[in-house]
Structures are given as structure tokens and as C-alpha cells.
Design a protein around this motif. Structure first.
Motif, PDB file in Angstrom:
ATOM      1  N   ARG A  66       0.811  -1.219   0.000  1.00  0.00           N
ATOM      2  CA  ARG A  66       0.000   0.000   0.000  1.00  0.00           C
ATOM      3  C   ARG A  66       0.847   1.272   0.000  1.00  0.00           C
ATOM      4  NH1 ARG A  66      -1.671  -0.649   5.185  1.00  0.00           N
ATOM      5  NH2 ARG A  66      -0.137   0.751   6.026  1.00  0.00           N
ATOM      6  N   SER A  67       1.948   1.277   0.747  1.00  0.00           N
ATOM      7  CA  SER A  67       2.626   2.544   1.044  1.00  0.00           C
ATOM      8  C   SER A  67       4.023   2.702   0.473  1.00  0.00           C
ATOM      9  CB  SER A  67       2.710   2.730   2.566  1.00  0.00           C
ATOM     10  OG  SER A  67       1.419   2.771   3.134  1.00  0.00           O
ATOM     11  N   ALA A  68       4.643   1.614   0.050  1.00  0.00           N
ATOM     12  CA  ALA A  68       6.040   1.718  -0.382  1.00  0.00           C
ATOM     13  C   ALA A  68       6.154   2.264  -1.798  1.00  0.00           C
ATOM     14  CB  ALA A  68       6.721   0.355  -0.302  1.00  0.00           C
ATOM     15  N   PRO A  69       7.016   3.271  -1.984  1.00  0.00           N
ATOM     16  CA  PRO A  69       7.323   3.685  -3.351  1.00  0.00           C
ATOM     17  C   PRO A  69       8.153   2.590  -4.020  1.00  0.00           C
ATOM     18  CG  PRO A  69       8.698   4.867  -1.786  1.00  0.00           C
ATOM     19  CD  PRO A  69       7.736   4.036  -0.981  1.00  0.00           C
ATOM     20  N   GLU A  70       8.434   2.753  -5.280  1.00  0.00           N
ATOM     21  CA  GLU A  70       9.150   1.719  -6.028  1.00  0.00           C
ATOM     22  C   GLU A  70      10.462   1.304  -5.359  1.00  0.00           C
ATOM     23  OE1 GLU A  70      11.091   1.185 -10.410  1.00  0.00           O
ATOM     24  OE2 GLU A  70       9.169   2.229 -10.285  1.00  0.00           O
ATOM     25  N   GLY A  71      11.163   2.271  -4.775  1.00  0.00           N
ATOM     26  CA  GLY A  71      12.441   1.973  -4.129  1.00  0.00           C
ATOM     27  C   GLY A  71      12.310   1.323  -2.769  1.00  0.00           C
ATOM     28  N   LEU A 101       9.345 -12.940  -0.444  1.00  0.00           N
ATOM     29  CA  LEU A 101       8.270 -11.968  -0.643  1.00  0.00           C
ATOM     30  C   LEU A 101       8.749 -10.522  -0.560  1.00  0.00           C
ATOM     31  CD1 LEU A 101       5.531 -13.767   1.480  1.00  0.00           C
ATOM     32  CD2 LEU A 101       5.847 -13.842  -1.016  1.00  0.00           C
ATOM     33  N   ALA A 102       9.918 -10.305   0.026  1.00  0.00           N
ATOM     34  CA  ALA A 102      10.469  -8.950   0.169  1.00  0.00           C
ATOM     35  C   ALA A 102      11.975  -9.011  -0.036  1.00  0.00           C
ATOM     36  CB  ALA A 102      10.141  -8.361   1.538  1.00  0.00           C
ATOM     37  N   GLU A 103      12.529  -7.854  -0.341  1.00  0.00           N
ATOM     38  CA  GLU A 103      13.977  -7.749  -0.489  1.00  0.00           C
ATOM     39  C   GLU A 103      14.447  -6.460   0.158  1.00  0.00           C
ATOM     40  OE1 GLU A 103      14.429  -8.079  -4.698  1.00  0.00           O
ATOM     41  OE2 GLU A 103      13.638  -6.081  -5.097  1.00  0.00           O
ATOM     42  N   ARG A 104      15.694  -6.473   0.564  1.00  0.00           N
ATOM     43  CA  ARG A 104      16.310  -5.324   1.224  1.00  0.00           C
ATOM     44  C   ARG A 104      17.454  -4.837   0.334  1.00  0.00           C
ATOM     45  NH1 ARG A 104      17.154  -4.249   7.077  1.00  0.00           N
ATOM     46  NH2 ARG A 104      16.032  -6.167   7.447  1.00  0.00           N
ATOM     47  N   SER A 105      17.549  -3.526   0.191  1.00  0.00           N
ATOM     48  CA  SER A 105      18.670  -2.955  -0.571  1.00  0.00           C
ATOM     49  C   SER A 105      19.289  -1.832   0.244  1.00  0.00           C
ATOM     50  CB  SER A 105      18.195  -2.436  -1.933  1.00  0.00           C
ATOM     51  OG  SER A 105      17.228  -1.423  -1.763  1.00  0.00           O
ATOM     52  N   VAL A 106      20.572  -1.647   0.080  1.00  0.00           N
ATOM     53  CA  VAL A 106      21.301  -0.620   0.833  1.00  0.00           C
ATOM     54  C   VAL A 106      20.883   0.756   0.327  1.00  0.00           C
ATOM     55  CG1 VAL A 106      23.597   0.314   1.342  1.00  0.00           C
ATOM     56  CG2 VAL A 106      23.235  -2.156   1.270  1.00  0.00           C
ATOM     57  N   ASN A 107      20.711   1.673   1.258  1.00  0.00           N
ATOM     58  CA  ASN A 107      20.394   3.053   0.929  1.00  0.00           C
ATOM     59  C   ASN A 107      21.645   3.694   0.320  1.00  0.00           C
ATOM     60  OD1 ASN A 107      19.910   5.832   0.948  1.00  0.00           O
ATOM     61  ND2 ASN A 107      18.862   5.791   2.913  1.00  0.00           N
ATOM     62  N   PRO A 108      21.591   4.145  -0.925  1.00  0.00           N
ATOM     63  CA  PRO A 108      22.794   4.719  -1.551  1.00  0.00           C
ATOM     64  C   PRO A 108      23.256   6.022  -0.884  1.00  0.00           C
ATOM     65  CG  PRO A 108      20.876   4.983  -2.997  1.00  0.00           C
ATOM     66  CD  PRO A 108      20.439   4.148  -1.830  1.00  0.00           C
ATOM     67  N   HIS A 109      22.379   6.660  -0.119  1.00  0.00           N
ATOM     68  CA  HIS A 109      22.723   7.921   0.543  1.00  0.00           C
ATOM     69  C   HIS A 109      23.194   7.719   1.976  1.00  0.00           C
ATOM     70  CE1 HIS A 109      21.037   9.868  -2.938  1.00  0.00           C
ATOM     71  NE2 HIS A 109      19.909   9.209  -2.766  1.00  0.00           N
ATOM     72  N   ASP A 110      22.957   6.527   2.532  1.00  0.00           N
ATOM     73  CA  ASP A 110      23.353   6.247   3.913  1.00  0.00           C
ATOM     74  C   ASP A 110      23.499   4.729   4.053  1.00  0.00           C
ATOM     75  OD1 ASP A 110      23.703   5.920   6.619  1.00  0.00           O
ATOM     76  OD2 ASP A 110      21.858   6.958   7.198  1.00  0.00           O
ATOM     77  N   ARG A 111      24.719   4.243   3.989  1.00  0.00           N
ATOM     78  CA  ARG A 111      24.966   2.803   3.983  1.00  0.00           C
ATOM     79  C   ARG A 111      24.559   2.119   5.287  1.00  0.00           C
ATOM     80  NH1 ARG A 111      26.809   0.928  -0.329  1.00  0.00           N
ATOM     81  NH2 ARG A 111      27.751  -0.948   0.517  1.00  0.00           N
TER      82      ARG A 111
END
Length: 169
Positions: A66-71, A101-111
């Protein structure tokens, strides 16, 4: 007579017997609402239990859909949009990730931070379960008129608002 009305009648009679004149109505109202919440939760869990999701994991799946943007959303953002705490969020995210069902990715602005988003399989499961969930909840409240449902929401907010305000202090 249904189980809860009989129980409340018995509790009220027992209090009148051991403490005549006591007003047990606050206790009885609380018990009624507590039993209602429990019965509602059990009924609603039927939607996600068949898919092996807990109530908290279901909430997280639906929040991401419902709430997550593409990223995606950060775990802190997810905690703010669900009823889960930081530690619980991490466990639920790990559960969704383990199921693909979900994946985690590192924030490119704050590792030190990460984004969480649904995988295609997570999005597909959410989209498959949502209509079933809504039909289930529609059936739950079908015994109430539209005005009854509006009154119920109004009264619930009236009761909840001061409790939430007091919790903020």
C-alpha cells in the motif's frame, strides 16, 4: 443466548452477590470490547493464515504493498506505518525475505540504512489476498448498517483519542 452475553450476565450477578451496589459496567464494557477484538482478529486471520503469514507479517506485507514507493521504505518508516517495533520489524522483514516476498537494498545515501520492498512474488501474493481479505471484512460488518458502522467508528475514535493522547505523555 450467546456465550459472551451469558458470561457478562454471570459476572455482573456475581459482583452484585459479593459486593452489592457496585457498578461493574466499566469492567463489563471492557470485557465485551476485549472479546470482540479477539473474535475479530481470529476471523480476519483466516485470510492470511492459509498463506502461512502471521498477523504481523500480513500487516507488513500489506503496508509494503500500500505505502512503499518503487524503491521501498526504510525499516523506521515501516515501523511508523505499522503497529510493530524496531526489533519486530526486523524479524518480520527477515521472515518475508526468507519466503522470497520482500527484499532489502542498501540506501545509496546512507549505507547504515536500507530500503525494503516487495518482490514480484510478494506483490502477487498481496494482490491475490487483498480481495479475499476485503470480502472477509465486508462479511464481518454486514450485520451493521452503514450508519451503525459510522457510529462504531465515531465512538471508537472518541474512546481512543484520549487514551492515545495520554500515552504520548
Amino acid at each position: 443466548m450467546a456465550q459472551t452475553p451469558m458470561l457478562l450476565t454471570r459476572i455482573e450477578a456475581d459482583w452484585q452477590r459479593v459486593r452489592p451496589g457496585i457498578d461493574a459496567s466499566p469492567m463489563l464494557t471492557y470485557l465485551l470490547i476485549s472479546r470482540l477484538q479477539s473474535a475479530l482478529a481470529k476471523h480476519v486471520e483466516r485470510t492470511h493464515r492459509a498463506s502461512g503469514l502471521s498477523a504481523a507479517t500480513w500487516d507488513l506485507l500489506m503496508t509494503l504493498r500500500r505505502s512503499a514507493p518503487e524503491g521501498g521504505l526504510t525499516p523506521a518508516e515501516l515501523a511508523g506505518l505499522t503497529a510493530l517495533t524496531g526489533a519486530s520489524i526486523t524479524n518480520r522483514i527477515d521472515n518475508l525475505r526468507a519466503r522470497g516476498l520482500a527484499e532489502r537494498s542498501v540506501n545509496p545515501h546512507d549505507r547504515r540504512s536500507a530500503f525494503v520492498r516487495l518482490t514480484p512474488a510478494g506483490r502477487e501474493l498481496a494482490d491475490e489476498l487483498l480481495p479475499v481479505h476485503l470480502a472477509n471484512e465486508t462479511a464481518l460488518f454486514a450485520v451493521l448498517s452503514e450508519q451503525d458502522r459510522a457510529d462504531l467508528r465515531r465512538l471508537a475514535f472518541k474512546l481512543l483519542e484520549p487514551l492515545e493522547r495520554a500515552g504520548e505523555k
